[in-house]
Scaffold this motif. Structure first.
Motif, short mmCIF file in Angstrom:
data_model
loop_
_atom_site.label_atom_id
_atom_site.label_comp_id
_atom_site.label_asym_id
_atom_site.label_seq_id
_atom_site.Cartn_x
_atom_site.Cartn_y
_atom_site.Cartn_z
N ARG A 96 0.84 -1.20 0.00
CA ARG A 96 0.00 0.00 0.00
C ARG A 96 0.88 1.25 0.00
O ARG A 96 1.66 1.46 0.93
CB ARG A 96 -0.90 -0.01 1.24
CG ARG A 96 -1.82 1.21 1.37
CD ARG A 96 -2.89 1.23 0.29
NE ARG A 96 -3.69 2.43 0.36
CZ ARG A 96 -4.91 2.50 0.92
NH1 ARG A 96 -5.45 1.42 1.47
NH2 ARG A 96 -5.59 3.62 0.91
N MET A 98 1.20 5.02 0.70
CA MET A 98 0.46 5.94 1.56
C MET A 98 1.40 7.03 2.09
O MET A 98 2.00 6.89 3.15
CB MET A 98 -0.19 5.19 2.74
CG MET A 98 -1.25 6.01 3.47
SD MET A 98 -1.78 5.24 5.03
CE MET A 98 -2.05 3.54 4.56
N ASP A 102 -1.37 11.69 3.11
CA ASP A 102 -2.60 10.99 2.73
C ASP A 102 -2.97 9.88 3.72
O ASP A 102 -3.66 8.92 3.36
CB ASP A 102 -2.45 10.38 1.33
CG ASP A 102 -2.19 11.42 0.27
OD1 ASP A 102 -2.65 12.57 0.45
OD2 ASP A 102 -1.51 11.11 -0.72
N THR A 103 -2.52 10.01 4.94
CA THR A 103 -2.75 8.96 5.93
C THR A 103 -4.24 8.65 6.07
O THR A 103 -5.07 9.53 6.26
CB THR A 103 -2.19 9.38 7.30
OG1 THR A 103 -0.77 9.52 7.19
CG2 THR A 103 -2.50 8.33 8.36
N ASP A 104 -4.52 7.35 5.98
CA ASP A 104 -5.88 6.83 6.12
C ASP A 104 -5.89 5.87 7.30
O ASP A 104 -5.30 4.79 7.22
CB ASP A 104 -6.28 6.12 4.83
CG ASP A 104 -7.66 5.47 4.90
OD1 ASP A 104 -8.23 5.39 6.01
OD2 ASP A 104 -8.16 5.04 3.85
N ALA A 107 -6.75 2.29 6.56
CA ALA A 107 -5.75 1.59 5.76
C ALA A 107 -4.55 1.19 6.61
O ALA A 107 -3.98 0.10 6.43
CB ALA A 107 -5.30 2.46 4.59
#
Length: 254
Positions: A96, A98, A102-104, A107
């Protein structure tokens, strides 16, 4: 039989997770070639059945390893079928990208659920059986488990965690005769980039960029990694534990 691989795995019982494609598929087949009984575990039953095609000693088991309740069932399936468990290969994973910007949170949690929690729960469920067989655990990390990975830091951190689990479990379980090691592949031909959601053009660009960074000048083949997973699982490898074997064409060195 592949003459490069150990011949004394006959009738051993092996679980390989993430066995539907790539390194997992190659590993399941590499164990089956010398005569091991293999439970190939993954989410997609069609991919698992393709892995097993032509290999009658490979059985398939569809499961979502991200679900905490899955581990006990996976181990039970192998033991009920063959009566023992000798090797657990924790290979299931996902790449992934990331960037920090854009930290999710979901996720991040999903990465650690699959790369850290799932192997932990599988090893926990397997432990009584590995004690009886003096078996072994092989975890699959990545070059980026010990090399900086800009824009993929959480993937790398989850792989760093499995490397430290490997070393810690190796010391913890050594007195019981259970060996724990890890293989850390570099960029390898698989569906990982496509599964990460990259378009075809970006995948080709990424592959070329990776190959240019690797001292041996190319990405790896799954079979080249699988061979070392099998070697680390060989019962004759009696004095090797707690090691992270990097198989990446020299990428970790640059």
């Amino acid at each position: 039989m592949n003459p490069k691989l150990p011949a004394d795995l006959n009738e051993r019982v092996v679980i390989v997770t993430g066995a539907g494609t790539g390194i997992g598929r190659a590993t399941a087949r590499a164990f089956a070639n010398p005569g091991a009984n293999v439970l190939a575990v993954g989410r997609r039953i069609d991919a698992l059945e393709e892995t097993a095609t032509g290999h009658p000693s490979i059985a398939v088991h569809s499961a979502d390893l991200s679900a905490p309740e899955t581990a006990e069932g996976v181990i039970a399936t192998a033991v009920e079928r063959w009566g023992q468990l000798d090797v657990l290969v924790n290979n299931a994973g996902v790449f992934r990208m990331m960037p920090l910007a854009d930290t999710d949170p979901a996720a991040v949690t999903a990465l650690f659920d699959l790369h850290v929690l799932a192997p932990t729960l599988l090893a926990h469920a397997a432990l009584p059986h590995l004690r009886r067989s003096k078996g072994t655990i092989v975890n699959i990390s990545s070059t980026y488990g010990h090399k900086a990975a800009p824009n993929a830091a959480h993937y790398a951190a989850s792989k760093a965690a499995i490397e430290h689990l490997t070393r810690s479990w190796a010391v913890e379980l050594a007195a019981e005769g259970i060996r724990v090691n890890a293989v850390a592949p570099g960029p390898t031909e698989s569906e990982a980039l496509a599964a990460a959601g990259l378009p075809d053009a970006a995948i080709e660009q990424a592959k070329k960029a990776e190959a240019a960074l690797i001292p041996l000048g190319r990405r790896g083949e799954p079979e080249e990694v699988a061979e070392w997973v099998v070697r680390l699982s060989d019962p004759a490898t009696t004095w090797l534990t707690g090691q992270i074997l990097t198989v990446d064409g020299g990428l970790e060195l640059v």
